[in-house]
Design a protein around this motif. Structure first.
Motif, short mmCIF file in Angstrom:
data_model
loop_
_atom_site.label_atom_id
_atom_site.label_comp_id
_atom_site.label_asym_id
_atom_site.label_seq_id
_atom_site.Cartn_x
_atom_site.Cartn_y
_atom_site.Cartn_z
N ALA A 246 60.04 62.74 135.40
CA ALA A 246 60.72 63.68 134.51
C ALA A 246 61.85 64.41 135.23
O ALA A 246 62.94 64.61 134.68
CB ALA A 246 59.71 64.68 133.95
N VAL A 247 61.59 64.79 136.50
CA VAL A 247 62.63 65.46 137.30
C VAL A 247 63.80 64.52 137.53
O VAL A 247 64.97 64.93 137.44
CB VAL A 247 62.03 65.95 138.64
CG1 VAL A 247 63.14 66.44 139.57
CG2 VAL A 247 61.01 67.05 138.40
N PHE A 248 63.49 63.26 137.83
CA PHE A 248 64.57 62.28 138.02
C PHE A 248 65.39 62.13 136.74
O PHE A 248 66.63 62.10 136.79
CB PHE A 248 64.00 60.92 138.41
CG PHE A 248 64.95 59.78 138.16
CD1 PHE A 248 66.08 59.60 138.96
CD2 PHE A 248 64.74 58.92 137.09
CE1 PHE A 248 66.97 58.58 138.71
CE2 PHE A 248 65.63 57.88 136.85
CZ PHE A 248 66.75 57.71 137.66
N LEU A 249 64.71 61.99 135.59
CA LEU A 249 65.44 61.82 134.33
C LEU A 249 66.32 63.04 134.03
O LEU A 249 67.44 62.89 133.52
CB LEU A 249 64.45 61.59 133.19
CG LEU A 249 63.74 60.23 133.21
CD1 LEU A 249 62.69 60.16 132.10
CD2 LEU A 249 64.73 59.09 133.06
N LEU A 250 65.84 64.21 134.36
CA LEU A 250 66.64 65.42 134.17
C LEU A 250 67.87 65.39 135.07
O LEU A 250 69.00 65.66 134.62
CB LEU A 250 65.79 66.66 134.46
CG LEU A 250 66.51 68.02 134.31
CD1 LEU A 250 67.00 68.21 132.88
CD2 LEU A 250 65.56 69.16 134.70
N ALA A 251 67.66 65.06 136.35
CA ALA A 251 68.78 64.98 137.29
C ALA A 251 69.76 63.89 136.88
O ALA A 251 70.99 64.05 136.96
CB ALA A 251 68.27 64.73 138.70
N PHE A 252 69.21 62.76 136.41
CA PHE A 252 70.06 61.66 135.97
C PHE A 252 70.88 62.07 134.75
O PHE A 252 72.07 61.73 134.64
CB PHE A 252 69.18 60.46 135.64
CG PHE A 252 69.93 59.28 135.08
CD1 PHE A 252 70.72 58.49 135.90
CD2 PHE A 252 69.85 58.98 133.72
CE1 PHE A 252 71.42 57.41 135.37
CE2 PHE A 252 70.54 57.91 133.19
CZ PHE A 252 71.32 57.12 134.02
N THR A 253 70.27 62.80 133.84
CA THR A 253 70.98 63.27 132.64
C THR A 253 72.15 64.17 133.02
O THR A 253 73.27 64.03 132.51
CB THR A 253 70.02 64.02 131.71
OG1 THR A 253 68.96 63.13 131.32
CG2 THR A 253 70.74 64.53 130.48
N VAL A 254 71.90 65.10 133.93
CA VAL A 254 72.96 66.01 134.39
C VAL A 254 74.10 65.22 135.05
O VAL A 254 75.28 65.45 134.77
CB VAL A 254 72.39 67.05 135.38
CG1 VAL A 254 73.51 67.87 136.02
CG2 VAL A 254 71.39 67.96 134.66
N ALA A 255 73.73 64.24 135.90
CA ALA A 255 74.75 63.43 136.58
C ALA A 255 75.58 62.63 135.57
O ALA A 255 76.81 62.50 135.71
CB ALA A 255 74.09 62.51 137.58
N MET A 256 74.91 62.08 134.57
CA MET A 256 75.63 61.30 133.55
C MET A 256 76.63 62.16 132.79
O MET A 256 77.77 61.73 132.52
CB MET A 256 74.62 60.67 132.59
CG MET A 256 73.83 59.51 133.16
SD MET A 256 74.83 58.02 133.43
CE MET A 256 75.09 57.48 131.75
N ILE B 185 78.03 64.90 133.88
CA ILE B 185 79.11 65.29 134.79
C ILE B 185 80.13 64.17 134.93
O ILE B 185 81.34 64.40 134.93
CB ILE B 185 78.53 65.67 136.18
CG1 ILE B 185 77.72 66.97 136.08
CG2 ILE B 185 79.64 65.79 137.21
CD1 ILE B 185 77.01 67.35 137.36
N ILE B 186 79.64 62.94 135.02
CA ILE B 186 80.53 61.80 135.25
C ILE B 186 81.18 61.32 133.96
O ILE B 186 82.39 61.05 133.91
CB ILE B 186 79.75 60.65 135.92
CG1 ILE B 186 79.27 61.08 137.31
CG2 ILE B 186 80.62 59.40 136.03
CD1 ILE B 186 78.34 60.09 137.97
N TYR B 187 80.38 61.21 132.88
CA TYR B 187 80.89 60.57 131.67
C TYR B 187 81.08 61.52 130.49
O TYR B 187 81.48 61.07 129.41
CB TYR B 187 79.93 59.44 131.24
CG TYR B 187 79.86 58.32 132.24
CD1 TYR B 187 80.92 57.43 132.38
CD2 TYR B 187 78.74 58.15 133.05
CE1 TYR B 187 80.86 56.39 133.30
CE2 TYR B 187 78.68 57.11 133.97
CZ TYR B 187 79.73 56.23 134.09
OH TYR B 187 79.68 55.21 135.00
N ARG B 188 80.78 62.81 130.68
CA ARG B 188 80.94 63.79 129.61
C ARG B 188 80.10 63.40 128.39
O ARG B 188 78.97 62.98 128.52
CB ARG B 188 82.43 63.93 129.24
CG ARG B 188 83.35 64.21 130.42
CD ARG B 188 83.10 65.59 130.99
NE ARG B 188 84.00 65.87 132.13
CZ ARG B 188 84.00 67.03 132.78
NH1 ARG B 188 83.18 67.99 132.42
NH2 ARG B 188 84.81 67.20 133.81
#
Length: 784
Positions: free
Chosen positions: A640-650, A652-655
């Motif tokens: 769940a923590v990874f998915l949250l971090a991945f969501t934030v990164a996505m 940031i990169i792809y708006r």
């Protein structure tokens, strides 16, 4: 000059990379040839803190995990006896196998050991008889037994044991003592069948293939030769051998399935030797990188880790398919590499990031899996970078027909499906809510017994042998601690007596209770005084027996003259300890009583132990299951923590463009779990999501970077087909862990492949990298 320099650099980089791979291959080969590279013990997947008790020095010292028994029966007893003797002889010639000898030595050793203490050891029956019967009644019983044609076992002569106290004591501590005959194999009768017992002990680990293979092969050949016999097996070595064979077979199946699917697709679609070589090199690099790093970090790698790690092939070949297809489009390997670089790096980094989280888990299996996948993904990505500087192949005129599949047949379907935008959007929302509701109401599955891979036939054989021989499992026991030896003996005796009141129809065998096998001093003294007064006193039973025999009793005077105070657990000879589990599971600090419990007795036992801090009930199965539950919980949080971090990164990169892949990923995760977890969600279902997430992210990122085009769809389709064919086979596995893993992967990859284009059509996204959609080169352009 610059072109020459670049060519030299390219060749040098390729040579260095091949050297690294060759070194990794040699290292892995050397480890495997030494026979210490892999293990099959399921406990090897768990952390040492959890398996500390299971794999403690006391358990290793007891040797229970190395013992085995084979029972043989036939319609004609003499045939079974001869066959059992022959099998014992064959097994005894094997390395790492020692067959128990039943030539009367154990009975002699028992006689010698207990002889000095004969008159201070009473079985419960004799104690009750002395307390309740008159001397004349006792003498009459002894007199009748002297002339009974079916005489009881008598270890000592009439001169030193007229009442056969030793015979009753032996029957009490070793009920099956009649099996140990000087010229015969031990046997047990069950109804009309006599089962002859071939038992022994391994001198090596039951999880070592070097130990397993000879004994399994010998028994298989013996069974095939003697089809008329009934054969039962009991012992960890047989379960471990089945697990090893099954795991190896499953791994081979998955590996072969992946290889055949990939070769077929490459030959069919690319029709190119260099393309096949590029894919083979990428897969080899990923597996070698993962395995070499695991063997460097861990003493041994579990075969289940290899089975899980084989899913790495799906991610590695996905990278390679995208590169080969992009190369076919632009006819320039370095350019294809540059166009893929951003998507490749982001995809590999996100997958590696997901697996890095598993390194924080205390579960040893997760740590191995994480190292294998992280190293393998890095090697695969690096291999694509090297290939992009070196790869060359001749054009294939027939390749364009594969690219035409998407625009001519697939894209129109997705365009029509996405036209009713609101209807499809609402339907997907309802589907997500429904799947989430199902998941919230789904139970969890954390029972360690669900991971058992033994066949039903072997489990039935094990249960019957344990029932015939009265063997208790080592998974449940009472642990007794005390400050000194006498207190431990007293505690074990008292708790055993109380336990028997809870289950009077199944009293604990004396051989399982140290306080019964070696009674505490107080009990010995009390029995000595009772025996001395009631049997050998002036008006005792010995006087009445002498009257019945017309004997002056001169030979029996002074038999119970003195008490011997030196009977201790430590004085039991080492060669007799295997007969008594109580002696095997005892140290200077604790002793154990092996027990089997039903639910009602377990509740009553809990109340019995509530006020006794020195005695505790240990259920290793329940402990390991609780640990699996904790690891599943921790892994779910990490995911769940990874998915949250991945969501934030996505974002940031792809708006806002990130919504499409994130929605796709959420639905894929829900579909995977709902379709594959009918019996409950386990730790290994959660682990399988990592592969599903990795491939789903790959597909979405490449669609974002390069656009949903004929090339990206074809690459994603080829990757999905190879992964579904290969890892979908795991769903059919007989190994519970692999079945759980394969079920999630199959459902998830199929959903990701079908759903991703629909979501991207709904959002009508364009590629981030505009250079990626340059027109497809003609064959003439490629030749120039």
């Amino acid at each position: 000059m610059s072109k020459l320099t670049n060519a030299i650099k390219q060749k040098f980089a390729f040579a260095v990379w091949l050297s690294v791979l060759l070194t990794a291959a040699l290292y892995c080969t050397s480890k495997i040839q030494r026979g210490d590279a892999f293990e099959t013990n399921i406990l090897g997947l768990l952390p040492a803190s959890v398996t500390e008790d299971v794999q403690s020095e006391l358990n290793k010292k007891s040797g229970f995990d190395r013992k085995f028994a084979i029972l043989i029966s036939a319609d004609i007893d003499s045939d079974a006896l001869a066959a059992a003797a022959s099998l014992g002889t064959q097994l005894n010639t094997l390395n790492n196998v020692s067959i128990d000898q039943h030539d009367g030595d154990q009975v002699t050793a028992l006689r010698n050991f207990y002889r000095p203490y004969l008159h201070q050891l009473l079985s419960p029956d004799w104690r009750h008889r002395l307390q309740q019967s008159t001397p004349l009644e006792i003498a009459n019983i002894a007199y009748r037994e002297l002339f009974n044609p079916v005489a009881k076992f008598r270890p000592y002569s009439m001169a030193i044991d007229p009442f056969n106290l030793g015979g009753d004591w032996f029957a009490y501590i070793l009920p099956q003592q009649n099996r140990f005959r000087a010229s015969d194999l031990p046997s047990v009768k069950n109804g009309d069948n006599i089962w002859y017992i071939v038992s022994g002990e391994l001198t090596g680990s039951p999880f070592s293939p070097v130990v397993q293979t000879p004994i399994s092969s010998t028994l298989a050949q013996f069974s095939e030769k003697h089809s008329e016999l009934r054969i039962l097996r009991s012992g960890l070595v047989f379960h471990a051998a089945e697990a090893t064979a099954l795991s190896s077979r499953e791994i081979s199946t998955v590996g072969l399935g992946s290889l055949l699917a990939i070769v077929f697709l490459v030959v069919t679609v690319f029709r190119s030797g260099p393309a096949l070589l590029a894919i083979a090199l990428t897969m080899s690099a990923s597996v070698l990188g993962g395995l070499a790093c695991c063997l460097l970090i861990f003493d041994r790698v579990h075969l289940i880790t290899i089975a899980f790690g084989s899913t790495l092939l799906g991610l590695a070949v996905d990278y390679c398919f995208h590169f080969l297809i992009k190369y076919r489009q632009v006819a320039d390997a370095p350019l294809a590499g540059r166009l893929l670089a951003r998507g490749l790096l982001f995809s590999a980094a996100s997958s590696i990031f997901a697996y890095v989280f598993q390194l924080l888990s205390p579960l040893a299996g997760l740590q191995q899996f994480a190292v294998f996948m992280c190293a393998g993904l890095a090697a695969a990505a690096l291999n694509i970078i090297v290939l992009s500087q070196y790869f060359r192949e001749a054009p294939s005129p027939s390749f364009n027909r594969w690219l035409n599949i998407y625009p001519q047949y697939v894209a129109p379907i997705y365009r029509r499906l996405s036209l009713p935008y609101k209807t499809i959007s609402v339907s997907l929302f309802v589907l997500t809510v429904a799947l989430s509701t199902l998941l919230l109401n789904r139970e969890n599955s954390d029972d360690i017994r669900d991971l058992n891979s033994s066949s039903m036939a072997l489990m039935a054989s094990e249960a019957k042998v344990q029932n015939l021989l009265g063997i208790a499992g080592t998974q449940r026991y009472l642990r007794i601690t005390a400050s000194n030896e006498q207190e431990r003996l007293e505690q074990s005796l008292n708790i055993a007596n109380q336990f028997d009141t809870l289950r009077p129809s199944q009293p604990l065998p004396a051989s399982h209770v140290l306080g019964r096998l070696i009674p505490p001093d107080a009990q010995q003294r009390a029995d000595f005084e009772l025996l001395r007064d009631k049997l050998y006193g002036k008006q005792g039973a010995i006087y009445e027996l002498c009257q019945l025999l017309n004997n002056d009793c001169s030979t029996w005077q002074g038999l119970a003259a003195s008490f011997q105070p030196d009977l201790r657990p430590s004085s039991l000879p080492a060669d007799l300890r295997p007969l008594f589990p109580a002696s095997l599971f005892s140290t200077s600090k604790e002793t154990r009583i092996l027990i089997n419990l039903d639910n009602d007795t377990a509740v009553a036992l809990e109340d019995l132990l509530a006020n006794n801090p020195k005695i505790s009930y240990v259920d290793k199965v329940a402990q390991l299951s609780t640990s699996l539950q904790l690891f599943r919980h921790n892994t779910s949080i990490a995911l769940a923590v990874f998915l949250l971090a991945f969501t934030v990164a996505m974002f940031i990169i792809y708006r806002t463009r990130a919504l499409a892949p994130l929605i796709t990923l959420g639905i894929v995760i829900a579909v995977s779990l709902v379709c594959a977890t009918g019996a409950g969600i386990s730790l290994f279902h959660i682990l399988a999501l990592l592969l599903v997430i990795g491939l789903a992210v790959d597909t979405s990122v490449f669609y974002l970077e390069l656009g949903l085009t004929a090339e990206t769809w074809l690459a994603s389709t080829l990757s999905a087909i190879t992964s579904v064919l290969a890892f979908g086979l795991l769903a059919l596995s007989e190994v519970p862990v692999l079945h759980q893993f394969g079920s999630v992967v199959f459902a998830g990859l199929l959903c990701s492949w079908l759903l991703s284009p629909l979501i991207f059509h709904l959002f009508r996204l364009t590629p981030t990298n505009e250079l990626a959609v340059r027109p497809i080169s003609t064959n003439k352009d490629m030749l120039s």
